[in-house]
Design an enzyme around this catalytic site. Sequence first.
Site, PDB file in Angstrom:
ATOM      1  N   ASN A 160       0.808  -1.226   0.000  1.00 23.51           N
ATOM      2  CA  ASN A 160       0.000   0.000   0.000  1.00 23.51           C
ATOM      3  C   ASN A 160       0.841   1.276   0.000  1.00 23.51           C
ATOM      4  O   ASN A 160       0.542   2.244  -0.695  1.00 23.51           O
ATOM      5  CB  ASN A 160      -0.977  -0.006   1.178  1.00 23.51           C
ATOM      6  CG  ASN A 160      -0.285  -0.123   2.518  1.00 23.51           C
ATOM      7  OD1 ASN A 160       0.790  -0.717   2.643  1.00 23.51           O
ATOM      8  ND2 ASN A 160      -0.890   0.438   3.542  1.00 23.51           N
ATOM      9  N   GLU A 259       3.574  -4.572  12.392  1.00 24.45           N
ATOM     10  CA  GLU A 259       2.495  -3.589  12.286  1.00 24.45           C
ATOM     11  C   GLU A 259       1.495  -4.194  11.325  1.00 24.45           C
ATOM     12  O   GLU A 259       1.748  -4.310  10.129  1.00 24.45           O
ATOM     13  CB  GLU A 259       3.033  -2.240  11.787  1.00 24.45           C
ATOM     14  CG  GLU A 259       2.053  -1.096  11.988  1.00 24.45           C
ATOM     15  CD  GLU A 259       1.254  -0.804  10.734  1.00 24.45           C
ATOM     16  OE1 GLU A 259       0.064  -1.218  10.718  1.00 24.45           O
ATOM     17  OE2 GLU A 259       1.781  -0.207   9.806  1.00 24.45           O
ATOM     18  N   CYS A 293      -3.245   1.259   6.572  1.00 34.28           N
ATOM     19  CA  CYS A 293      -3.603   0.542   7.796  1.00 34.28           C
ATOM     20  C   CYS A 293      -4.247   1.466   8.820  1.00 34.28           C
ATOM     21  O   CYS A 293      -4.974   1.010   9.697  1.00 34.28           O
ATOM     22  CB  CYS A 293      -2.365  -0.122   8.386  1.00 34.28           C
ATOM     23  SG  CYS A 293      -0.987   1.015   8.657  1.00 34.28           S
TER      24      CYS A 293
END
Length: 491
Positions: A160, A259, A293
Amino acid sequence: MTSQCDGWIRNYVDGSYVEPDESSSFDQVDPATGRVLARVHEADKALVDRAVTSARRALDNGWADTPVRERTALLRRAADRIEERFEEFVAAEMADTGKPITQARELDVARALTNFRTFADIVAAAGQESFVTDLAGGKQALNYAIRKPLGVVAVIVPWNLPLLLLTWKVAPALACGNSVVVKPSEETPATASLLAEVLEEVGLPAGVYNVVHGFGANSAGEFLTTHPGIDGVTFTGSSATGSHVMKTVAPRVRPVSFELGGKNAAIVFDDVDIDEALTGLTKSVFTNTGQVCLCTERVYVHRSIFDDIAGGLVERAAGLRLGDPTLDATTTGPLISQAHRKKVLDYFEIAEQEGAKVLTGGGIPDLGQELSGGSWIEPTLWTGLTNKDRVVREEIFGPVAALIPFETEAEAIALANDTEYGLAASVWTNDLRRGHRVAQKMNVGISWVNTWFTRELRSPFGGMGLSGIGREGGESSLHFYTEPTNVCVQL
């Protein structure tokens, strides 16, 4: 040789690009058009082993003992060189992700520079713990801690924000004296290989930075995380993949920094500046087509202003411009792939089954023949859902949000914290005391008040629950990328 020539994106091992093998390769696809842009050489097990071996050799040959001032000076030179080649990185990031040129310039590549410069400053200024201990008979002992590199670090990067998150990990790892083997997402291979050119140009020793391309299971990802020569893994990606990586490194008890996913909440109180909240929510729901995220997928709004916020967000969504990523006016790009679009469209169907009312979106936009092969999707807002519904509980990772009303502060906090994830939250209020109070009650790694995506790179970053383990950023990065040895000397 460059990272991409003759239509190939290459692996980079031991200071050199590896000649590709046609029998072991896959396509780089432009998410905006669906066209194949290049072939990517998939690393086999032997090549991953070569990369790890070269990384170990680089440590043993002196990189780990290189003075901090030399390592941090190299990072600053790398930032300068990225700046000089700025538009090349913008083009590579856009080819990988299809994101609009404005975002690639202002967020992704700009943060790459900042990551290198910030961690050079942090590591250069870092101190060490020391204590004087009183002993019997009037004697004393001096205890001081020295931090040594963790070793060979596997850096696994998602699709991303590939360049931003790559440099977020590589910069502190190199500054602390580690060598790295990078495995970018198979969807976004270009910038990791391009960065190798820059690091070679500024004098990084061979083997300190390596790139292996491929997939997860039975490919470069698995070969890397299961390799006995890896000393630690830093990973950003889905919670399911993070769980799998944990299992692979558990037998060797290697440290991990994860993460992972998020199902982030925003709470909008009735005393808020509505226009300010709408501006912030538009960013937090739709930035990067919702593929961050930290994006907001659950918006809890005080019932007295619910219609104002819902109507305002619909208007803001209508103002987004989907289209040619090379145009400055474009605000919103495609999803990363056809497979990911199918996943998001499946959630559109689930939302309908669960009784959602579609305020806007809910389908595939018609952007003309040129973009018809791309992975485009409409920004989408729902009402009529509750915390029991799947689309409110499961991470979708698209430009979507469920708007849900609340009555009291306590109810809003309970709704926001009713999730297995714990990455980020945002609170929108003009009551400063309430802002502090509610933000601190969010069970997340980062909690914003009247803002979103504002980052201080010296502060700890990470999540809890299904959103991850550990923290990076500032001294937290130093703690992960180094191992302390306490030295005790009786004086």
